[in-house]
Each structure stands twice: as C-alpha cells, then as structure tokens.
Design an enzyme around this catalytic site. Structure first.
Site, PDB file in Angstrom:
ATOM      1  N   SER A 151     -24.833   5.416 -17.722  1.00 26.06           N
ATOM      2  CA  SER A 151     -25.611   4.224 -18.067  1.00 26.06           C
ATOM      3  C   SER A 151     -27.095   4.457 -17.847  1.00 26.06           C
ATOM      4  O   SER A 151     -27.920   3.725 -18.387  1.00 26.06           O
ATOM      5  CB  SER A 151     -25.186   3.058 -17.182  1.00 26.06           C
ATOM      6  N   HIS A 179     -23.295   6.821 -25.161  1.00 23.00           N
ATOM      7  CA  HIS A 179     -23.256   5.674 -24.244  1.00 23.00           C
ATOM      8  C   HIS A 179     -22.560   4.505 -24.945  1.00 23.00           C
ATOM      9  O   HIS A 179     -23.184   3.752 -25.704  1.00 23.00           O
ATOM     10  CB  HIS A 179     -24.696   5.331 -23.827  1.00 23.00           C
ATOM     11  N   GLU A 191     -24.994   4.135 -27.964  1.00 27.27           N
ATOM     12  CA  GLU A 191     -26.349   4.686 -27.867  1.00 27.27           C
ATOM     13  C   GLU A 191     -26.220   6.201 -27.694  1.00 27.27           C
ATOM     14  O   GLU A 191     -25.514   6.656 -26.790  1.00 27.27           O
ATOM     15  CB  GLU A 191     -26.987   4.059 -26.617  1.00 27.27           C
ATOM     16  N   ASN A 229     -29.788  -0.443 -21.306  1.00 26.46           N
ATOM     17  CA  ASN A 229     -29.880  -0.911 -19.920  1.00 26.46           C
ATOM     18  C   ASN A 229     -31.302  -1.151 -19.453  1.00 26.46           C
ATOM     19  O   ASN A 229     -31.522  -1.897 -18.505  1.00 26.46           O
ATOM     20  CB  ASN A 229     -29.147   0.057 -18.997  1.00 26.46           C
TER      21      ASN A 229
HETATM   22  N1  LIG Z   1     -18.709  -0.679 -16.894  1.00 26.52           N
HETATM   23  C1  LIG Z   1     -19.553  -0.800 -17.902  1.00 26.52           C
HETATM   24  O1  LIG Z   1     -19.783  -1.878 -18.456  1.00 26.52           O
HETATM   25  C2  LIG Z   1     -20.215   0.434 -18.439  1.00 26.52           C
HETATM   26  C3  LIG Z   1     -20.833   0.381 -19.705  1.00 26.52           C
HETATM   27  C4  LIG Z   1     -21.410   1.538 -20.215  1.00 26.52           C
HETATM   28  C5  LIG Z   1     -21.404   2.706 -19.459  1.00 26.52           C
HETATM   29  N2  LIG Z   1     -20.798   2.722 -18.229  1.00 26.52           N
HETATM   30  C6  LIG Z   1     -20.784   3.981 -17.486  1.00 26.52           C
HETATM   31  O2  LIG Z   1     -19.517   4.596 -17.679  1.00 26.52           O
HETATM   32  C7  LIG Z   1     -19.162   5.348 -16.519  1.00 26.52           C
HETATM   33  C8  LIG Z   1     -17.826   4.894 -16.010  1.00 26.52           C
HETATM   34  O3  LIG Z   1     -17.892   3.530 -15.689  1.00 26.52           O
HETATM   35  P1  LIG Z   1     -16.569   2.630 -15.504  1.00 26.52           P
HETATM   36  O4  LIG Z   1     -17.037   1.224 -15.480  1.00 26.52           O
HETATM   37  O5  LIG Z   1     -15.517   3.032 -16.463  1.00 26.52           O
HETATM   38  O6  LIG Z   1     -16.128   3.091 -14.023  1.00 26.52           O
HETATM   39  P2  LIG Z   1     -14.709   2.883 -13.327  1.00 26.52           P
HETATM   40  O7  LIG Z   1     -14.998   2.822 -11.876  1.00 26.52           O
HETATM   41  O8  LIG Z   1     -13.946   1.772 -13.971  1.00 26.52           O
HETATM   42  O9  LIG Z   1     -13.914   4.254 -13.669  1.00 26.52           O
HETATM   43  C9  LIG Z   1     -14.289   5.522 -13.204  1.00 26.52           C
HETATM   44  C10 LIG Z   1     -13.036   6.402 -13.148  1.00 26.52           C
HETATM   45  O10 LIG Z   1     -13.448   7.736 -12.804  1.00 26.52           O
HETATM   46  C11 LIG Z   1     -12.464   8.273 -11.945  1.00 26.52           C
HETATM   47  N3  LIG Z   1     -13.031   9.387 -11.201  1.00 26.52           N
HETATM   48  C12 LIG Z   1     -13.791   9.382 -10.061  1.00 26.52           C
HETATM   49  N4  LIG Z   1     -14.104  10.646  -9.703  1.00 26.52           N
HETATM   50  C13 LIG Z   1     -13.530  11.461 -10.626  1.00 26.52           C
HETATM   51  C14 LIG Z   1     -13.493  12.870 -10.790  1.00 26.52           C
HETATM   52  N5  LIG Z   1     -14.121  13.691  -9.941  1.00 26.52           N
HETATM   53  N6  LIG Z   1     -12.803  13.369 -11.838  1.00 26.52           N
HETATM   54  C15 LIG Z   1     -12.153  12.560 -12.704  1.00 26.52           C
HETATM   55  N7  LIG Z   1     -12.159  11.208 -12.592  1.00 26.52           N
HETATM   56  C16 LIG Z   1     -12.837  10.675 -11.570  1.00 26.52           C
HETATM   57  C17 LIG Z   1     -12.045   7.091 -11.072  1.00 26.52           C
HETATM   58  O11 LIG Z   1     -10.780   7.324 -10.462  1.00 26.52           O
HETATM   59  C18 LIG Z   1     -12.033   5.969 -12.094  1.00 26.52           C
HETATM   60  O12 LIG Z   1     -10.756   5.820 -12.696  1.00 26.52           O
HETATM   61  C19 LIG Z   1     -20.329   5.185 -15.533  1.00 26.52           C
HETATM   62  O13 LIG Z   1     -21.243   6.229 -15.691  1.00 26.52           O
HETATM   63  C20 LIG Z   1     -20.940   3.868 -15.985  1.00 26.52           C
HETATM   64  O14 LIG Z   1     -22.299   3.767 -15.604  1.00 26.52           O
HETATM   65  C21 LIG Z   1     -20.193   1.619 -17.716  1.00 26.52           C
END
Ligand SMILES: NC(=O)c1ccc[n+]([C@@H]2O[C@H](COP(=O)([O-])OP(=O)(O)OC[C@H]3O[C@@H](n4cnc5c(N)ncnc54)[C@H](O)[C@@H]3O)[C@@H](O)[C@H]2O)c1
Length: 321
Positions: A151, A179, A191, A229
């Site tokens: 993000s 993104h 993005e 963001n």
């Molecule tokens: N949540 C949102 O609205 C959103 C929107 C756009 C981008 N993002 C970005 O996407 C990414 C993920 O966000 P999310 O909301 O899905 O997070 P989340 O916490 O829902 O999921 C993350 C997953 O990664 C896994 N994980 C942790 N360490 C790991 C590793 N070493 N190897 C493999 N898997 C591992 C966790 O077990 C978890 O299932 C982040 O960078 C976030 O900033 C999030």
C-alpha cells in the site's frame, strides 16, 4: 525478459514523460505469457487476487501462506464466494468448480519455482517484504515478474532487496507494484507502480495481466502512498482525529461523508474494512518518508492498533463485528 536497455531508457526521461510513455498501450518487447501465477499471503487481499486471477484470467494459482490456519480460512472464504456467485447465477457450478480447481494452497514458497508472475500480499511490514523478495529472486524462474501489493512501501526499495549488487538489475528490473483495491473481486481499479529499476517490459506485463483479470489500470509514480493512499489515508486519518477530538461522533462522521460524497461507506467504517493496522502502517510511511507533519498518524488510531482492535478482521474496530 526485461532488458537493462529499456530500464536505462526509462530512467533518462523526466518523470512526467515516463508516466506518459508508460501509460500508453504500445507494445515494447515480449510480454511474459502468464500460465502460472503465484500469490504470497492468503489474507483478504491475496485470497481475492488469487480467486479473481483463477476466474477471469484462467491461470493456475499457487497460493502461499506461512500460516496453515490462514490458508484454510482463505480457501473456505473462496468456497463461500464461489457458492454465492453460483446462487446468484453469476457463475455456473461448472465455472465455479473450474476456478476452484485452479487454486493450490501451500505453506512452501519453494512451490513458486515455476511461476511466471508472482503477486506478494503479506502484511505491510518492510523487512518482511524485503526478505520475501530476496527469496523470490532466488526461487522463481529468471523471466518471472515479481509484483507487490504494497500500500505504501517504496517499490525501488523492494526491488533493491532482490540483489546484493545494485548494478545487477536482472531481478530488480522485474519488480513492479500491482496495487489492487479492496475487495478485489468487486473493485475494478489497480494502481501499477514502477520502481527506479523496473523495466518497461515489466510494467507492460503487469498492465497486461491486470487487464486480463478484468481490471482497469492506472499508472503512478514511486512516491510515498502512490496515488490512492496518498489521497485516501489522510482522509481516513482526519476522520479519526475528528472522532478523537470530539468534532463529531462515529455515526455523524460516517453519515455525512457517505451521504455527502456518494460513497458506499464512511471513512471510519472503511478504515475498519481495510484494517486499522494497515491504515496506521501507511500513515507512518507517509509521515516518515515525506517528513511532513500533515501526515502524523492520529493518536486514537495508534491506541486502537495497540489494543488489538484492528477493525473487521479482529471483530472490533470503530464498529463491532
Ligand atoms: N486491506 C486492504 O484494504 C489493502 C488494500 C490494498 C493493499 N493492501 C496491502 O496488501 C497487503 C496484504 O494486506 P491484507 O489486508 O491482505 O493483510 P492480511 O493481514 O489480511 O493478510 C496477510 C497474510 O499474509 C500472511 N503472511 C504473513 N507472513 C507471511 C510470510 N512470511 N509468507 C507468506 N505469508 C505470510 C498472513 O498469514 C496473512 O494470511 C499489505 O501490503 C497491504 O498494505 C491492503
């Protein structure tokens, strides 16, 4: 594969021109044909990306998560979403079964050794992303595109983590950001962000694959928060400050923005939906990277994350779930 020439060519251009060049859809060099996708992280974003890729782009997807529990939860959620699509006649049972069969969950990153394109979606922790990209550069084939769903973390820094030798761009030129917006099955926008090392061919491959997934791409520069963001998070943060300082209560804040700007949810509900830890992490990056005090994270946001009230995913945030 990405050429160093194309990276250098892009580097000589002023950023405004680079953006214009990269926004065009003309073809430059061979675009990687994606038959196997790897997704790292089976949380809310990774699962959505994997499912949409299987359904729309019809690719085999290896879904990697370090936690078996997250994988089980993610796959159960995929089953639920597919069943809902069948019930609403958006998919036939056969199409749903086909998409489901394309998904292979695993806890081993080594399973990505034959991936053509990898999208990383682990939590927004810089060192975690750097270590994963360092490993991906070793594990994946030399043509594979290595994309991050970050993000806010610099794509240039993530790309740099693929090598000990900054002059060797063989892996870093294949790093790019795709993104996706949340929830991935619903939001059309993606993005696409290049780091300094990203080649034009990599950017083009990322745009092409996202379009294959049925998405509408925007191209933005590797600047803190990128576009989405940089605009969205200060808005959410300001809403939390308004709550914290008593300018309005939760329902008034959400109601005026929802009904006044014609968005599906107000900023506090949206923050719960995104995850308060993710919102805080992005604000910290904006604040640290720009040094501009206008991006200081709200004290209440920090306190809620410290309390473990992360929004929808933890059952409690500004609302109870
Ligand atoms: N949540 C949102 O609205 C959103 C929107 C756009 C981008 N993002 C970005 O996407 C990414 C993920 O966000 P999310 O909301 O899905 O997070 P989340 O916490 O829902 O999921 C993350 C997953 O990664 C896994 N994980 C942790 N360490 C790991 C590793 N070493 N190897 C493999 N898997 C591992 C966790 O077990 C978890 O299932 C982040 O960078 C976030 O900033 C999030």
């Amino acid at each position: 594969m990405a050429s160093i020439m194309s990276t250098r060519h892009a580097l000589r251009l002023p950023s405004s021109m680079r953006m214009r060049l990269f926004s065009s859809s003309s073809s430059r060099g061979a675009v990687v044909e994606v038959k196997r996708l790897g997704v790292v992280g089976a949380g809310q974003m990774g699962l959505g990306i994997a499912l949409v890729a299987a359904q729309k782009a019809n690719v085999k997807v290896t879904l990697v998560d370090s936690s078996q529990k997250s994988l089980d939860k993610g796959m159960a959620f995929a089953d639920k979403l597919l069943a809902k699509d069948v019930a609403k006649a958006r998919l036939t049972q056969e199409q749903a079964d086909h998409a489901r069969a394309l998904l292979t969950p695993t806890t081993s990153l080594d399973e990505l050794s034959s991936a053509d394109f990898v999208i990383e979606a682990v939590p927004e922790i810089p060192d975690l992303k750097f270590s994963i990209f360092s490993r991906l550069a070793q594990i994946c084939p030399p043509h594979a595109i290595l994309a991050t769903n970050t993000s806010s973390i610099s794509i240039t820094r993530i790309a740099a983590s693929t090598t000990q030798d900054p002059t060797d761009t063989s892996a870093s030129s294949r790093v790019v950001s795709t993104h996706f917006m949340n929830p991935v099955p619903i939001q059309k926008g993606v993005e696409i962000i290049s780091g300094l090392q990203t080649s034009a061919a990599t950017l083009e491959a990322a745009v092409a694959f996202c379009r294959r997934m049925g998405k509408i791409t925007s191209v933005s520069a590797d600047s803190p928060g990128f576009l989405a963001n940089r605009i969205l998070m200060p808005y959410i943060n300001e809403a939390v400050i308004c709550l914290d300082t008593g300018v309005g209560d939760r329902d008034s804040i959400d109601a005026i923005m929802k009904n006044g700007t014609n968005v599906p949810m107000g900023p506090l509900q949206l923050a719960d939906f995104i995850g308060l830890d993710t919102c805080l992490a992005i604000m910290k990056v904006l604040h640290t990277e720009t040094g501009d005090s206008k991006y200081r994270p709200s004290v209440l946001l920090k306190n809620m994350v410290d309390a473990g009230w992360l929004g929808k995913k933890s059952g409690k945030g500004f609302y109870d779930y």
